[in-house]
Enzyme design. Sequence first.
Site, mmCIF file in Angstrom:
data_model
loop_
_atom_site.group_PDB
_atom_site.id
_atom_site.type_symbol
_atom_site.label_atom_id
_atom_site.label_comp_id
_atom_site.label_asym_id
_atom_site.label_seq_id
_atom_site.Cartn_x
_atom_site.Cartn_y
_atom_site.Cartn_z
ATOM 1 N N CYS A 246 0.971 -1.181 -0.122
ATOM 2 C CA CYS A 246 -0.090 0.084 0.076
ATOM 3 C C CYS A 246 0.872 1.346 -0.090
ATOM 4 C CB CYS A 246 -0.836 0.122 0.971
ATOM 5 S SG CYS A 246 -0.494 -0.810 2.816
ATOM 6 N N ARG B 130 7.655 -11.202 4.849
ATOM 7 C CA ARG B 130 7.262 -10.863 6.108
ATOM 8 C C ARG B 130 7.776 -12.129 7.098
ATOM 9 N NH1 ARG B 130 0.587 -10.270 5.527
ATOM 10 N NH2 ARG B 130 0.636 -8.397 4.190
ATOM 11 N N GLN C 22 1.249 -10.584 -3.319
ATOM 12 C CA GLN C 22 -0.006 -10.428 -3.083
ATOM 13 C C GLN C 22 -0.720 -9.786 -4.563
ATOM 14 O OE1 GLN C 22 0.165 -7.760 0.422
ATOM 15 N NE2 GLN C 22 -1.367 -9.372 1.358
ATOM 16 N N ASP D 157 -2.608 -7.442 -5.071
ATOM 17 C CA ASP D 157 -3.213 -6.115 -4.638
ATOM 18 C C ASP D 157 -3.616 -5.235 -5.546
ATOM 19 O OD1 ASP D 157 -2.973 -5.512 -1.732
ATOM 20 O OD2 ASP D 157 -1.039 -5.398 -1.674
ATOM 21 N N HIS E 207 -5.399 -1.004 -4.837
ATOM 22 C CA HIS E 207 -5.777 0.212 -4.215
ATOM 23 C C HIS E 207 -6.579 1.152 -4.959
ATOM 24 C CE1 HIS E 207 -2.091 -1.536 -2.197
ATOM 25 N NE2 HIS E 207 -2.795 -1.297 -1.042
ATOM 26 N N LYS F 32 -12.343 -4.227 7.806
ATOM 27 C CA LYS F 32 -12.331 -5.097 6.840
ATOM 28 C C LYS F 32 -13.506 -6.176 6.544
ATOM 29 C CE LYS F 32 -9.259 -8.356 8.873
ATOM 30 N NZ LYS F 32 -7.879 -9.186 8.469
ATOM 31 N N HIS G 192 -8.107 -1.046 0.380
ATOM 32 C CA HIS G 192 -7.202 -1.875 0.109
ATOM 33 C C HIS G 192 -7.979 -3.105 -0.215
ATOM 34 C CE1 HIS G 192 -4.168 0.654 2.481
ATOM 35 N NE2 HIS G 192 -5.223 0.993 3.026
#
Length: 634
Positions: A333, A362, A380, A382, A384, A463, A509
């Site tokens: 993000c 991670r 990911q 992802d 946004h 979320k 997100h």
Amino acid sequence: MIKITLKDGSVCSYQPAITVREIAQDISAGLARMALVGKVDGKTVDLNYPINQDAHIEIITFNDPEGQEVYRHSTAHVLAMAVQRLFPSAKLAIGPAIQDGFYYDFDAPNSFTPVDLERIEAEMKKIIKEDLPFTRLELSRTAAIEKFKQLAEKYKIELINDLPEDAVISCYHLGDWLDLCAGPHLPSTGRLKSVKLMKLAGAYWRGNEKNKMLQRIYGTSFPKKAMLDEYLQRLEEAKRRDHRKLGQELDLFSILEEGPGFPFFHPKGMILRNELENFWRVEHQKRGYQEIRTPLILNRELWEKSGHWVHYKENMYFTKIDQCDFAIKPMNCPGSILVYKTKMHSYRNLPVRMGELGLVHRHELSGTLHGLMRVRCFTQDDAHIFMLPTQVKQEIMGVIDLFDYFYKAFKLAYRVELSTKPAKAMGSDQTWDAATAALEEALAAKNIKYIINEGDGAFYGPKIDFHLEDSIGRTWQCGTIQLDFLMPEKFELTYIGEDGQKHRPVMIHRVVLGSIERFIGILTEHFAGAFPVWLAPVQAVVIPITDRHAEYAAQIVQRLANKNIRVESDTRQEKINYKIREAQMQKIPYMLVVGDQELAQNTVSVRHRSAGNLGVISVEAFELKIKADIDAKI
């Protein structure tokens, strides 16, 4: 008299001090037999809990998630008692219920063995037969510490010391045996029926690798033997589908000692991965997403601004460049935010939807790593979305529609959870309430049923989580939609409104698949390695019966390859049945056998991995058939 409102809305009057058990008995004898605990004004309590004022009551059975949790937590206490009967020097740590079972951690001088598990399980059955009542005992913090000092239970004392000084400490007796526990529990051990101890494992005390390694015993329990048998059968099926085993057999990926938690994808695994990513790109382009790519390493100042340095530092990897601190990104993000900030935006061009297949790292403890399901680096999918406040509901609804399309393409059912503000969070309650309400409105507009998952939101916003159900009934949390009013504030994001002034956008997100690696693991187990034709690394194999048919087989391979069909030939000096069996073991959707007849007539004898012999057809007809399968994603 007090008024008791039942789950169906009906109201009954009772004398004060009536217990939950007595109310269940008054409703029906059958419900009383099934009742495990009660819920009084939302709080789960023992059946002998007395009610002295007007209240809303629910009777909880094993059909309810809360009932299953209490049932298995009570079984964990029986496990702990059985262990200390057989191994008196064993010290107790914790023993919670988990999905489909429970565990208990022990500090014991001896190492438990599979034979010990059999003895412990037999002792548990004795305790169940004794039908010992679970008796609640409440103590002051000082009295509780003294009690567990007498029992020499140092781990329990540590837990008590973490509680407030004025806390009332609850414990439960089973006969003379005592354990620290908030409860509630079943009325007695006799309510337990079918128990099974599953496996042994190691676990650090309180999950901290700096603490002592304890011995963990896993188990499960059910009120009926048939339910236990069904569960064990499902576990055997899960073993057969284990993506780590299939990943090796199908030559998809490796996890090597040189990179624990860092997967190596093989050529066939890359085909599968690329097909997934291509599907992702095409569907996102259709819906107005623009793909970006952001750096893997960014400086400390960025991560401090985003809040990750404070809230997520223990999960991050770090390095130094030119004497300055940098971090390998754990999330995408902040990079998307920086891309948004590279130019001025007008209300006319919002929403801006940015998608990124971004590699993140991670730090996960070595004991938690599990094939592709729990890794230290993953991609990911992802995206946004930066939007006007008035566009929030519509954008969330659009994301929900996209999720639904994706999951149906993989024949995955799903359920939805709404996760609210966690204890460790940025922002005011007012901001969180507004964000949570926006998610609730979108779910209501789509007529989607959901459950509330209290306190499990991201540190920057609430979320919606999508939990996928695979072909054998297991659930996997994959998709998530996070509504964020805070990052735009922290990074001073703006757009120019109709009034010519700067305003703050709202940010979403979201990930559909969650992690490409993990989703491949899920699909491998969901399909048991027999991927749909469009995803299969090898979609067809041509099998010549003898060497004189090899040239014709090569011609077919070339013809299908020219049509972008992933095809191989098997020209080994092996019997035809062996080659067919090998292809089936490799889960190849179609096997095309060619011999004298096929050579003479320009045909192929088609076999399907599950349907078997489909007969002899022309090569052109087969092309049309497999192309139809690919286009239909079957």
